[in-house]
Design an enzyme around this catalytic site. Structure first.
Site, mmCIF file in Angstrom:
data_model
loop_
_atom_site.group_PDB
_atom_site.id
_atom_site.type_symbol
_atom_site.label_atom_id
_atom_site.label_comp_id
_atom_site.label_asym_id
_atom_site.label_seq_id
_atom_site.Cartn_x
_atom_site.Cartn_y
_atom_site.Cartn_z
ATOM 1 N N SER A 1 -10.377 -30.167 -40.846
ATOM 2 C CA SER A 1 -9.617 -30.512 -42.047
ATOM 3 C C SER A 1 -8.458 -31.465 -41.777
ATOM 4 O O SER A 1 -7.935 -32.075 -42.712
ATOM 5 C CB SER A 1 -9.074 -29.241 -42.714
ATOM 6 O OG SER A 1 -8.089 -28.626 -41.900
ATOM 7 N N LYS B 1 -1.840 -27.486 -41.880
ATOM 8 C CA LYS B 1 -1.986 -28.546 -42.871
ATOM 9 C C LYS B 1 -0.708 -29.387 -42.870
ATOM 10 O O LYS B 1 0.294 -29.051 -42.244
ATOM 11 C CB LYS B 1 -2.200 -27.959 -44.279
ATOM 12 C CG LYS B 1 -3.441 -27.105 -44.446
ATOM 13 C CD LYS B 1 -4.700 -27.909 -44.466
ATOM 14 C CE LYS B 1 -5.921 -27.044 -44.779
ATOM 15 N NZ LYS B 1 -6.642 -26.593 -43.631
#
Length: 398
Positions: free
Chosen positions: A121, A181
């Site tokens: 990701s 993230k």
């Protein structure tokens, strides 16, 4: 001319020097901590014995017999008069190891912690199998296994990569696990995404397209040197080998071929905010595949009639190019962050599960200490030691 010492004599002399050093440390420790309890006559006798031991240990050439006698003299004085204050070598070793373990646990709990990237990701910034250190001190000290912060030095800033504990219990694949993230929205920010362009407080982030071809990193485990011994790159249909799909003269051509098979090319964009810069990527359907992926931009329920950026009751994003490119206007509330992966079309992030409470943030990503692509014993030297945050070069984004 004296004969050279044998190997056994050298080993015996080394053992005596080690014993002498330990006896000197033990005696000085006792005298430093318990010197007021040592009678004057014994203190004088012990000082004399220690001086003789130091002289024997420093003598050149060393006399094993003299050194052995000096060790026994100091050991006997300590054993007869100060045995209750002594530490055995085993106890010293256990205390040293215990202290080192305790220090390591404290460092892990409050300063640095190792973290392994489990998914793609954050490609292209972080790859699967990257191992990095996370700075847990920068945002303040937290009580281990709780969300209670003792000291808050500062909050995460836009553009920083953070590790946080997944804050919800609806996803068995993520609940209770640490995720990583990039912070896109901080408390008070008005954020939206329009055609893959991020706007913060009405202004678009400075951007510049840096690459518009190849794949988005999905093929990394499918590409490897060809088995025929040539310098070509081969594309297989399985990470462990499998069927050979094609053979190409270089890595770029192999990546492009894979992208064409998938129906997507990868567009990488340089983004800047404040003093940080990074590269994000999205999938762009090939012209011949555009009709194949001409679905509604979002799930029919997206955005819901009463849009709640704090939490989504059902997944709202789809994992196909051109279906992840928009996000409605909303203001990030106090105590929360909006986070996204740099691999925008392959990231289950804040657009999917909602906002991240700041008290779940564990730390800021630091640098990659180990990296590999296929096997742990095959390091990727080009990534080891890389700092994951980059200073912004605004001219490079426009």
């Amino acid at each position: 001319m004296a004969a050279a010492p044998t190997r056994a004599e050298k080993r015996r002399l080394a053992e005596l020097h080690e014993a002498a050093a330990w006896l000197q440390r033990d005696a000085h420790r006792i005298l430093r901590k318990r010197g007021d309890k040592v009678p004057a006559l014994l203190r004088e006798e012990l000082d004399t014995a220690l001086a003789a031991l130091a002289q024997a240990a420093e003598a050149q050439p060393a006399d094993p017999a003299t050194l052995d006698a000096a060790c026994k003299r100091v050991d006997d004085l300590l054993d007869r008069n100060l045995a209750r204050f002594r530490k055995s070598p085993t106890r010293e070793y256990i205390e040293a190891v215990g202290g080192a373990v305790l220090l390591a646990l404290l460092i892990r709990a409050f300063v640095f912690e190792a973290f392994k990237i489990p998914t793609g990701s954050m490609i292209p910034t972080l790859h699967v199998h990257d191992h990095l250190f996370v700075n847990k001190f920068i945002y303040g000290l937290k009580i281990p296994f709780t969300r209670t912060r003792l000291f808050g030095f500062r909050e995460p800033r836009r553009g920083e990569i953070v590790v946080f504990e997944y804050p919800y219990d609806d996803d068995p694949d993520s609940s209770g696990k640490d995720l990583i993230k990039r912070v896109i929205g901080t408390p008070g920010d008005l954020v939206r995404v329009d055609d893959n362009r991020i706007f913060v407080n009405g202004e678009p982030l400075a951007t510049r397209v840096v690459d518009a071809g190849g794949d988005c990193g999905e093929a990394v485990e499918l590409l490897r040197p060809c088995p025929d011994g040539s310098t070509d790159v081969c594309l297989f249909d399985h990470p462990d080998g499998g069927r050979l799909i094609g053979q190409y003269p270089d890595l770029r051509e192999a990546q492009t071929a894979f992208a064409e098979i998938e129906g997507f090319h990868c567009r990488k964009t340089r983004e800047c905010s404040g003093d940080l810069a990074w590269t994000s990527q999205v999938r762009v359907p090939l012209p011949s595949e555009a009709r194949r992926f001409a679905y509604p931009v979002n799930d029919p329920s997206w955005p819901p009639e009463r849009f709640d950026p704090m939490r989504f009751e059902a997944p709202a994003r789809r994992y196909l190019a051109e279906q992840n490119k928009d996000y409605p206007d909303f203001r990030v509330p106090d105590g929360h962050l909006l986070v996204m992966g740099d691999n925008r079309d392959n990231s289950k992030d804040g657009r999917y599960f909602g906002l991240v409470p700041i008290d779940t943030v564990k730390g800021k990503a630091g640098f990659i200490w180990y990296a590999y692509e296929r096997a742990f014993w095959q390091p990727n030297w080009s990534r080891i030691g890389r700092v994951v945050h980059e200073d912004a070069d605004v001219a490079g984004c426009k």
